[in-house]
Design a protein around this motif. Structure first.
Motif, short mmCIF file in Angstrom:
data_model
loop_
_atom_site.label_atom_id
_atom_site.label_comp_id
_atom_site.label_asym_id
_atom_site.label_seq_id
_atom_site.Cartn_x
_atom_site.Cartn_y
_atom_site.Cartn_z
N LYS B 318 0.86 -1.18 0.00
CA LYS B 318 0.00 0.00 0.00
C LYS B 318 0.90 1.22 0.00
CE LYS B 318 -3.90 1.62 2.90
NZ LYS B 318 -4.77 1.22 4.01
N SER B 319 0.37 2.34 -0.47
CA SER B 319 1.13 3.58 -0.41
C SER B 319 0.15 4.74 -0.37
CB SER B 319 2.03 3.72 -1.65
OG SER B 319 1.23 3.94 -2.80
N VAL B 320 0.64 5.88 0.06
CA VAL B 320 -0.20 7.08 0.07
C VAL B 320 0.69 8.32 0.02
CG1 VAL B 320 -0.35 7.29 2.60
CG2 VAL B 320 -2.17 8.24 1.17
N LYS B 350 9.64 -2.42 -3.65
CA LYS B 350 10.55 -2.44 -4.78
C LYS B 350 10.50 -1.11 -5.53
CE LYS B 350 9.86 -5.04 -8.50
NZ LYS B 350 9.51 -6.34 -9.10
N ARG B 351 9.29 -0.56 -5.67
CA ARG B 351 9.15 0.62 -6.52
C ARG B 351 7.87 1.35 -6.13
NH1 ARG B 351 7.95 -1.23 -12.14
NH2 ARG B 351 6.05 -0.01 -12.13
N VAL B 352 7.86 2.67 -6.30
CA VAL B 352 6.62 3.42 -6.14
C VAL B 352 6.47 4.31 -7.37
CG1 VAL B 352 5.29 5.07 -4.76
CG2 VAL B 352 6.81 3.44 -3.63
N ASP B 353 5.31 4.25 -8.01
CA ASP B 353 5.01 5.13 -9.14
C ASP B 353 4.03 6.20 -8.69
OD1 ASP B 353 6.53 3.41 -10.82
OD2 ASP B 353 4.78 2.10 -11.03
N VAL B 354 4.17 7.38 -9.30
CA VAL B 354 3.30 8.50 -8.95
C VAL B 354 2.65 9.03 -10.22
CG1 VAL B 354 3.28 10.91 -8.14
CG2 VAL B 354 4.55 9.17 -6.86
N SER B 355 1.36 9.33 -10.13
CA SER B 355 0.64 9.94 -11.25
C SER B 355 0.10 11.29 -10.79
CB SER B 355 -0.51 9.03 -11.69
OG SER B 355 -1.35 9.73 -12.60
N THR B 356 0.12 12.27 -11.67
CA THR B 356 -0.48 13.57 -11.34
C THR B 356 -1.72 13.81 -12.20
OG1 THR B 356 0.96 14.72 -12.90
CG2 THR B 356 1.71 14.60 -10.62
N ASP B 357 -2.07 12.81 -13.04
CA ASP B 357 -3.23 13.00 -13.93
C ASP B 357 -4.28 11.90 -13.69
OD1 ASP B 357 -2.04 10.79 -15.03
OD2 ASP B 357 -1.63 11.70 -16.99
N VAL B 391 -4.88 15.30 -10.39
CA VAL B 391 -5.26 14.26 -9.43
C VAL B 391 -4.01 13.45 -9.12
CG1 VAL B 391 -6.65 12.21 -8.97
CG2 VAL B 391 -7.66 14.15 -10.20
N LEU B 392 -3.58 13.49 -7.86
CA LEU B 392 -2.34 12.84 -7.45
C LEU B 392 -2.63 11.43 -6.94
CD1 LEU B 392 -0.73 15.75 -5.38
CD2 LEU B 392 -0.67 15.37 -7.85
N GLN B 393 -1.81 10.48 -7.38
CA GLN B 393 -1.94 9.10 -6.92
C GLN B 393 -0.55 8.50 -6.74
OE1 GLN B 393 -4.15 7.16 -10.08
NE2 GLN B 393 -6.12 7.62 -9.10
N SER B 394 -0.46 7.48 -5.88
CA SER B 394 0.79 6.72 -5.80
C SER B 394 0.44 5.23 -5.82
CB SER B 394 1.55 7.06 -4.52
OG SER B 394 0.79 6.65 -3.39
N ASN B 422 -8.33 -2.60 3.18
CA ASN B 422 -8.46 -1.71 2.02
C ASN B 422 -7.08 -1.11 1.74
OD1 ASN B 422 -8.88 0.30 0.18
ND2 ASN B 422 -10.42 1.41 1.38
N ASN B 423 -6.42 -1.62 0.71
CA ASN B 423 -5.09 -1.09 0.36
C ASN B 423 -5.11 -0.42 -1.01
OD1 ASN B 423 -5.38 -3.58 -1.01
ND2 ASN B 423 -3.16 -3.80 -1.19
N ALA B 424 -6.27 0.18 -1.34
CA ALA B 424 -6.43 0.78 -2.67
C ALA B 424 -5.53 2.00 -2.86
CB ALA B 424 -7.88 1.18 -2.86
N ILE B 425 -5.28 2.31 -4.12
CA ILE B 425 -4.59 3.54 -4.50
C ILE B 425 -5.44 4.73 -4.05
CG2 ILE B 425 -4.02 4.97 -6.53
CD1 ILE B 425 -3.14 2.33 -7.90
N GLN B 426 -4.82 5.70 -3.41
CA GLN B 426 -5.52 6.89 -2.91
C GLN B 426 -5.42 8.02 -3.95
OE1 GLN B 426 -7.26 7.77 0.04
NE2 GLN B 426 -7.55 9.71 -1.04
N SER B 427 -6.51 8.73 -4.16
CA SER B 427 -6.51 9.87 -5.09
C SER B 427 -6.73 11.17 -4.34
CB SER B 427 -7.65 9.71 -6.12
OG SER B 427 -7.55 8.46 -6.78
#
Lengths: 347, 442
Positions: B318-320, B350-357, B391-394, B422-427
């Motif tokens: 999980k990440s936030v 191992k890795r974290v990806d980030v989206s801003t869209d 919209v920011l996500q990790s 609940n380990n969903a991606i947070q927006s």
């Protein structure tokens, strides 16, 4: 070298490979009396269940005296915690699956969820009543469980629960077939059931927001401006004003309210008030916000309540009396009453 | 710098919105003059650097009290506390979540924390029957069941064993529970704040089990039980117990805090918090599961078909993003650093990806220097905010290759009533005014 010494040394080598190897036998053997005093757990196969018995009728009397104040006379109350009883049908007793749990609005209660009667016995014995754990005798625990079972029609009103009849009860538990063990989350080597992929580019055609907090809930958690650092490139939003307006002033008020409310809440906690009064719901006495609602608009309430708290007394909310509260100073008492009458906000 | 103020879309929040606690106190005390000055300074520092171009920054040009007076002596604050300027960052309850404080939760203010260690005083609180301050001189640990010699250890005994110190995250199985069906709470403190990470010190459980002569032929499970009123109890697989479980007394270099189980608690790396029994008084070795209250009535996950998954113990990856995050305002466009936390109960991140869209395109974030097994891992990504909506996500990926899912993917399998895990991606939605909101993406 003794075998246990040898074992201790091997484990030392395994676990603490970097440390010098020494025999680590410490502690002492537990006495049978000590084990008896603490080994209270009751397993689903009833290992650990002490002999004893209690009837539904005894349970009802006990319940009224020691459980109903928090759980309601029929285990139905949700004022302190989720209801214990409800959501069980006669059909469930046959199928062993609580049908409500598959519905859109499942009624989750201790009785509709529990696959094993041992769980109820063990828990009441170890932890209830909440404010006086482990004060019940073995027979009282049997009686409390018998009463709960009767409320869900699992046993008849003339039933006696004991270390033998409890085995028959197990065969009628409403959710006895409702549990599954999912290895994916039981063990760290388990595999998940939700498999996602890490797409990096053009992953979605359209992005639509499916859920957001309504504007009217903006300040429901208190002013967020006071919940983030006061300096730095991002700050807490002033939620006392509408989103995006950048309007001014109210934060001053909020800060003051927040700090006096926090201080009053501390007083209420430290002074033991919250042991008998929930912020919203009643426990032994009424919920603080119920008190606020009752006296809304009553100008004389503050003085009246301060005097009542000091002197104690019964009759306004029920037959149980509040003991005289001598702990808070006059000034603290005034702060407490103001806080209660303003709705006992937790922030 | 000065031409920046003319840019279209520049955020100019009224400085009154950002008065400090001290300034508010001055205002309340009637010192209007102070307010005027403070606002000038605030607008100078925050919104209009051009205004002070002529002479310079008063923070530099004027003498400050801390540089012109004698400071306080040593030990005037014998147990050091945070600066008064940090007073907003405290544990908080979510209104309406629980009716009694003794069976409730207070969330960690993740929005203001750095690195991976949670200050002990900000470690989230979850109690079922209130917290206690147990007398260590009267605390005992008993080990019984399928062992050669059932034993009793005092705290003195336990401190004589060699100890291990390990950094592990601790997350409640119900973290983010309020968000299964829809957004429900405004900030990361409430969405993800049943999460912390500490250095735990204690004796490996395996050493103690060996010391009692565990019967490895018959033993299959371990049962742990607390000494407080709830006498909280959980079943743990033997394999896990013999691997890296710690009987811990230390937390971040000092003894455990009372709210975290002083003087003894179990540390079960990767498991949800309820398995980490506080005020640990007894371990029993057995050959059947116990079906305790908090592995049947609660901490069991309701599936769409009405069956309930028991013993769901592992916290999946999980990440936030913690900054910027829900309920915050970005004061200006331009360079920001997106920062957040990632963790996995199955191993290392191992890795974290980030989206801003909103998840259309992703960039890989950089990980902090400490990437540890079953520990919080800090990630960061520099971001030029152009003042437009975002919209920011990790998204975390752990060393087993498991990828953190979207809310939609979780719901497809587990429905919306599972409560736990609940380990969903947070927006987080960023608007043109710089305000950040908790949202869910279809």
């Amino acid at each position: 070298m003794s075998r246990s010494l040898d074992r201790a040394m091997r484990s030392a080598v395994l676990v603490l490979a970097m440390l010098p190897v020494v025999a680590m036998a410490l502690g002492r053997a537990a006495t049978p009396e000590e084990i008896k005093a603490w080994d209270i757990d009751v397993r689903p196969d009833f290992t650990g269940l002490p002999a004893g018995s209690g009837t539904v009728a005894e349970g009802e009397v006990l319940w009224e005296a020691k459980c109903a104040s928090c759980h309601g006379s029929f285990g139905e109350s949700n004022s302190v915690f989720a209801p214990l009883v409800g959501g069980v049908t006669r059909k469930d007793l046959e199928t062993g699956r609580s049908a409500t749990l598959a519905s859109d609005a499942p009624t989750r209660t201790a009785l509709s969820m529990s696959p094993t009667v041992s769980t109820l016995w063990d828990y009441i014995n170890r932890a209830m009543p909440w404010n006086a754990p482990q004060s019940l005798s073995t027979n009282e625990v049997y009686a409390a469980v018998a009463y709960l079972l009767n409320l869900s029609d699992i046993v008849p009103a003339d039933f006696t629960l004991d270390q033998n009849s409890i085995r028959e009860v197990q065969k009628r538990m409403p959710n006895r077939n409702g549990m599954v063990l999912f290895p994916g989350l039981w063990n760290r080597k388990g595999k998940s059931d939700v498999i996602a992929t890490a797409c990096m580019k053009d992953c979605a055609k359209s992005i639509a927001i499916s859920s957001a907090l309504p504007e009217h809930a903006r300040n429901a958690h208190g002013n967020l401006a006071l919940q983030s650092r006061e300096w730095g490139p991002v700050r807490g939003a002033n939620t006392e004003v509408a989103a995006g307006t950048g309007a001014t002033a109210p934060i001053k008020l909020a800060a003051k309210q927040a700090s006096t409310a926090a201080a009053a809440r501390k007083l209420a906690e430290g002074g033991g008030c919250l042991g008998c009064h929930g912020l919203n719901a009643g426990i032994v006495g009424p919920g603080m916000s119920q008190v606020a609602a009752k006296y809304r608009g009553d100008a004389a309430a503050a003085a009246k309540l301060a005097a009542k708290i000091r002197a104690g007394g019964a009759g306004v909310w029920g037959e149980i009396a509040m003991p005289p509260q001598r702990g808070p100073s006059d000034e603290e008492l005034k702060a407490l009453v103001d806080w209660i009458l303003s709705g006992a906000a937790s922030e | 710098m000065s031409e920046q103020t003319d840019r279209r879309g520049r955020i100019r929040p009224a400085p009154e919105n950002f008065l400090s606690r001290a300034q508010i106190a001055e205002v309340s005390a009637g010192r209007r003059d102070f307010l005027r000055k403070a606002m000038l300074a605030a607008s100078a520092g925050v919104a209009a650097p051009a205004a002070l171009a002529a002479s310079g920054d008063p923070a530099i040009l004027e003498k400050q009290v801390w540089g012109a007076t004698l400071g306080k002596p040593v030990a005037s604050d014998a147990y050091g506390l945070p600066s008064k300027h940090e007073a907003n960052l405290v544990r908080r309850e979510s209104p309406g979540l629980a009716s009694v404080g003794g069976a409730s939760v207070a969330f960690t203010p993740l929005q203001g924390l750095f690195g991976i260690i949670t200050p002990s005083g900000l470690h989230f609180e979850r109690h079922h029957q209130g917290w206690q301050d147990v007398d260590p001189a009267k605390h005992r640990l008993m080990i019984n069941g399928l062992v050669k010699t059932p034993k009793v250890y005092t705290m003195d005994d336990l401190l004589r064993f060699p100890s291990v110190s390990r950094i592990h995250f601790l997350e409640c199985g119900a973290n983010s529970a309020m968000e299964w069906a829809n957004t429900a709470v405004p900030t990361v403190q409430y969405t993800h704040g049943m999460l912390s990470c500490s250095e735990w010190t204690g004796v490996p459980l395996k050493v103690l089990l060996d010391d009692c002569g565990i019967d490895l032929k018959k033993a299959k499970f371990i049962y742990a039980e607390g000494a407080d009123g709830s006498h909280q109890n959980r079943t743990i697989p033997l394999e896990w117990a013999l691997d890296d479980v710690i009987v811990a007394y230390g937390q971040n270099g000092e003894m455990l805090r009372p709210q975290q189980g002083y003087p003894l608690r179990l540390v079960v790396p990767g498991a949800q918090g309820v398995s980490w029994i506080k005020y640990l008084r007894r371990i029993e070795v057995g050959d059947q599961r116990w079906n305790t209250k908090d592995e049947t009535l609660h901490y069991a996950d309701l599936m769409p078909d009405g069956s309930t998954r028991q013993y769901t113990s592992v916290q999946e990856a999980k990440s936030v993003i913690t900054s910027p995050s829900g309920g915050q305002v970005m004061l200006d466009r331009g360079m920001h650093t997106i920062s957040g936390l990632a963790w996995s109960g199955r191993g290392k991140i191992k890795r974290v990806d980030v989206s801003t869209d909103g998840g259309r395109n992703w960039q890989t974030a950089s990980l902090g220097s400490l990437v540890l097994d079953k520990a919080l891992t800090r990630f960061q990504l520099p971001w030029q905010w152009d003042g437009g909506p975002a919209v920011l996500q990790s998204r975390a990926v752990d060393e087993t290759g498991y990828v953190q899912p979207q809310m939609r993917q979780l719901r497809e399998v587990r429905g919306t009533r599972s409560v736990y895990h609940n380990n969903a991606i947070q927006s987080w939605k960023v608007t043109e005014t710089g305000e950040v909101f908790n949202v869910q993406i279809a």
